[in-house]
Design a protein around this motif. Structure first.
Motif, PDB file in Angstrom:
ATOM      1  N   THR A 386       0.167   5.068  -1.704  1.00 12.46           N
ATOM      2  CA  THR A 386       0.301   5.004  -3.173  1.00 12.46           C
ATOM      3  C   THR A 386      -0.079   6.322  -3.841  1.00 12.46           C
ATOM      4  O   THR A 386      -0.108   6.411  -5.061  1.00 12.46           O
ATOM      5  CB  THR A 386      -0.582   3.879  -3.742  1.00 12.46           C
ATOM      6  OG1 THR A 386      -1.948   4.098  -3.352  1.00 12.46           O
ATOM      7  CG2 THR A 386      -0.125   2.528  -3.254  1.00 12.46           C
ATOM      8  N   LEU A 426       5.939  -0.513  -1.124  1.00 15.47           N
ATOM      9  CA  LEU A 426       5.723   0.181  -2.399  1.00 15.47           C
ATOM     10  C   LEU A 426       6.497  -0.517  -3.514  1.00 15.47           C
ATOM     11  O   LEU A 426       7.593  -1.026  -3.302  1.00 15.47           O
ATOM     12  CB  LEU A 426       6.172   1.642  -2.293  1.00 15.47           C
ATOM     13  CG  LEU A 426       5.258   2.555  -1.462  1.00 15.47           C
ATOM     14  CD1 LEU A 426       5.946   3.900  -1.207  1.00 15.47           C
ATOM     15  CD2 LEU A 426       3.934   2.776  -2.169  1.00 15.47           C
ATOM     16  N   ARG A 427       5.893  -0.483  -4.706  1.00 15.46           N
ATOM     17  CA  ARG A 427       6.546  -1.101  -5.869  1.00 15.46           C
ATOM     18  C   ARG A 427       7.473  -0.102  -6.553  1.00 15.46           C
ATOM     19  O   ARG A 427       7.316   1.105  -6.391  1.00 15.46           O
ATOM     20  CB  ARG A 427       5.484  -1.597  -6.842  1.00 15.46           C
ATOM     21  CG  ARG A 427       4.676  -2.775  -6.303  1.00 15.46           C
ATOM     22  CD  ARG A 427       3.468  -3.061  -7.167  1.00 15.46           C
ATOM     23  NE  ARG A 427       2.491  -1.978  -7.085  1.00 15.46           N
ATOM     24  CZ  ARG A 427       1.295  -2.007  -7.668  1.00 15.46           C
ATOM     25  NH1 ARG A 427       0.927  -3.058  -8.364  1.00 15.46           N
ATOM     26  NH2 ARG A 427       0.478  -0.979  -7.554  1.00 15.46           N
ATOM     27  N   ASP A 430       6.034   2.801  -8.423  1.00 13.44           N
ATOM     28  CA  ASP A 430       5.210   3.762  -7.675  1.00 13.44           C
ATOM     29  C   ASP A 430       6.007   5.049  -7.462  1.00 13.44           C
ATOM     30  O   ASP A 430       7.111   5.019  -6.899  1.00 13.44           O
ATOM     31  CB  ASP A 430       4.817   3.191  -6.306  1.00 13.44           C
ATOM     32  CG  ASP A 430       3.744   2.113  -6.418  1.00 13.44           C
ATOM     33  OD1 ASP A 430       2.980   2.159  -7.390  1.00 13.44           O
ATOM     34  OD2 ASP A 430       3.702   1.232  -5.538  1.00 13.44           O
ATOM     35  N   SER A 432       5.461   7.311  -5.404  1.00 15.88           N
ATOM     36  CA  SER A 432       5.582   7.589  -3.968  1.00 15.88           C
ATOM     37  C   SER A 432       6.879   7.031  -3.388  1.00 15.88           C
ATOM     38  O   SER A 432       7.418   7.574  -2.411  1.00 15.88           O
ATOM     39  CB  SER A 432       4.398   6.985  -3.218  1.00 15.88           C
ATOM     40  OG  SER A 432       3.170   7.493  -3.689  1.00 15.88           O
TER      41      SER A 432
END
Length: 579
Positions: A386, A426-427, A430, A432
């Motif tokens: 994250t 990951l959302r 995010d 990243s």
């Protein structure tokens, strides 16, 4: 009365001459002694006042000011340390030739600096000029300390301090014989140098030489503040050049070996700033037969996190030209690998910045891969998935290291598995996620890696990529997710995972074909070409709405081609006419 013989008279004459010569020599030595002492700033008199050997008489207005000031101190509260009605009293006390009265004013300024919560009125800075130029050492100490407090806490404007003429007396105090005054005045300069305009003023007033002198001080406080001031001066490109011309580089490089970690950090940070301009690299690397690189490599092992990180950043800046080969040659990769394994996130990120620079040069690829760094990169991505900074560096390094010769090494390192795990967990918001998606999209261009990605994919990965490709608020994420689908769709196994989502694919492809950016239109066409090899998608792509849009794109392309040919033909005609 008996007279002396000739022999005795000669002895007496010789004695008298000897005493005369000795007296004359002694007088010259005494005179030289006092002349030398007068050159010291601690004995300098106020420029506006002549040298006096008598004690100044306390004037009546000074007596009244002192009495009024004492009464004000007794009545003043912590919430009322500034009283503009008493400013005239402070000015009188500060300008007095009586050191006791000046000490009272300096002491009150020290009280103000410790209690003041808001910005101090500009007029209250005016008495500082007399206090900083005082002949009394205690006044210099207290006045300079209070000014440091006010500057550090932001109670006074840094530019205003210079504009009203306080820079000159502050710089004069750098030459004081008292360590406390040197410490305070260098701290003032360090704080003032955080302003761009002030940096130019400090250089113009000759502050560099004084600071370089104090950087060699045996007092750790003075040395620390002086090097801190030099660090702030390196934040401007113009002052960097002047510092180098004045001999700052050897001083800073020497201080990388300081037992004081703060001095090490300031020196390394200053060198990092200077190294940001490649024009300084030759001079930096010539000193001590290239000892700078060895010292920086040593600092990478420092137990002080910020020193270790700064050494990486300095090497990163030095790696921006031909020096990179020399840095890699000093066996830096094993040390860099250890930093990547560190439990400190700051150390990881600093090491990644340096490794990222190395990975841009393909001649370093084999050395990096053979060091088994790829596995560590995968672990870092999972630990800090994250963290946008680390994810960006890790993803960028992995796809830069991906070549036809390193494909198998990337597969063996499990980086592909880690990237797909990060993609799934990951959302959307995010940051990243974008870097991970870009990396996977780049890796799918390599056949061996693409095959491995397909083997590790399932219905969930396919559905997740479809969701990411339809993100109107994040067009870059949408674009690269669609790139992955297009590349993986070449394989029958993956296209079968996409069949339940055929309508969704048609939806985003139609959207891409209508997009004004050519890269989206091109990707839409490429997706159709890759997926229509599957009979199911061939039928879906034949629907009327999609065909209408394809015809429009075709017409636009034909019109663009005609215009392009017209322009090129016109240009050729003009050239022939000119000939």
């Amino acid at each position: 009365m008996e007279t002396f013989c000739d022999s005795c008279r000669q002895h007496l004459k010789n004695l008298v001459e000897l005493i005369q010569r000795a007296s004359e020599n002694l007088w010259q030595k005494i005179k030289y002694f006092f002349e030398s002492m007068q050159c010291c700033c601690c004995l300098k008199r106020n420029k506006s006042a002549p040298y006096r050997l008598y004690k100044p008489v306390l004037q009546q207005h000074e007596k009244e000011a002192a009495q009024e000031f004492l009464q004000h101190i007794e009545e003043a509260s912590e919430s009322n340390v500034i009283d503009t009605e008493r400013l005239e009293v402070l000015q009188t006390l500060a300008a007095s030739e009586n050191p006791s009265l000046q000490q009272s004013a300096a002491l009150y300024y020290l009280h103000i600096s410790e209690q003041l919560k808001n910005e101090m009125p500009e007029k209250y800075l005016e008495p500082y000029c007399a206090l900083l130029q005082s002949n009394d050492l205690e006044v210099q100490r207290k006045a300079s300390l209070s000014l440091v407090n006010l500057l550090v806490e932001g109670n006074v404007n840094k530019e205003t301090v210079v504009q009203i003429g306080l820079l000159e007396p502050i710089l004069e105090l750098l030459g004081s014989g008292d360590a406390t005054v040197q410490c305070n005045s260098s701290a003032c300069v360090a704080t003032l140098a955080t302003s761009v305009s002030n940096r130019e003023a400090i250089v113009a007033e000759g502050g560099i030489r004084s600071l370089l002198g104090l950087a060699k001080s045996y007092d750790p406080r003075v040395q620390q503040n002086a090097v801190g001031a030099i660090l702030n001066l390196t934040r401007s490109e113009k002052t960097q050049l002047l510092l180098c011309n004045e001999g700052a580089l050897p001083v800073l490089i020497l201080h990388l070996q300081s037992p004081d970690s703060e001095v090490q950090y300031y020196s390394c940070s200053a060198l990092t700033n200077i190294a940001s301009n490649p024009r300084h690299h030759p001079n930096m690397l010539q000193i001590g037969d290239g000892i700078l690189l060895k010292m920086l490599l040593s600092l990478m092992s420092s137990s002080v996190v910020k020193v270790c990180c700064q050494a990486c950043y300095c090497l990163r800046n030095l790696s921006l030209n031909d020096t990179q080969a020399d840095i890699v040659a000093i066996n830096i990769l094993p040390q860099l690998h250890e930093l990547l394994k560190s439990s400190s996130k700051s150390v990881n990120e600093a090491a990644l910045t340096l490794l990222s620079t190395f990975s841009e040069n393909h001649s370093n690829t084999d050395a990096i891969v053979s060091e088994d760094i790829l596995k560590t990169l995968g672990k870092l991505l999972l630990i800090h998935k994250t963290s946008p900074g680390i994810s960006n560096y890790v993803a960028t390094i992995i796809h830069k290291l991906a070549t036809s010769e390193t494909q198998q090494a990337i597969i063996d390192s499990q980086c592909v598995v880690v990237l797909l795990q990060a993609l799934s967990h990951l959302r959307v918001h995010d940051e990243s996620l974008l870097y991970v998606t870009i990396c996977i999209a780049e890796l799918t261009r390599h056949e061996t890696i693409r095959t491995r990605i397909i083997q590790e994919s399932d219905v969930n990965i396919a559905a997740h990529l479809l969701m990411l490709s339809s993100q109107p608020e994040n067009i870059d994420l949408s674009f690269h997710a669609a790139c992955i689908i297009s590349q993986l769709g070449l394989d029958e196994m993956f296209s079968s995972l996409l069949r339940p989502h055929a309508r969704e694919i048609v939806g985003y492809v139609l959207h891409f074909l209508k997009h004004q950016e050519i890269r989206f239109q091109h990707l839409g066409l490429l997706t159709i070409q890759n997926l229509r090899k599957d009979a199911h998608f061939a039928a879906v792509f034949s629907e009327k709405q999609l065909m209408v849009q394809l015809n429009r794109v075709c017409q636009q392309t034909a019109e663009t081609e005609q215009l392009l040919q017209a322009v090129l033909f016109s240009k050729e005609g003009d050239q022939k006419q000119m000939i």
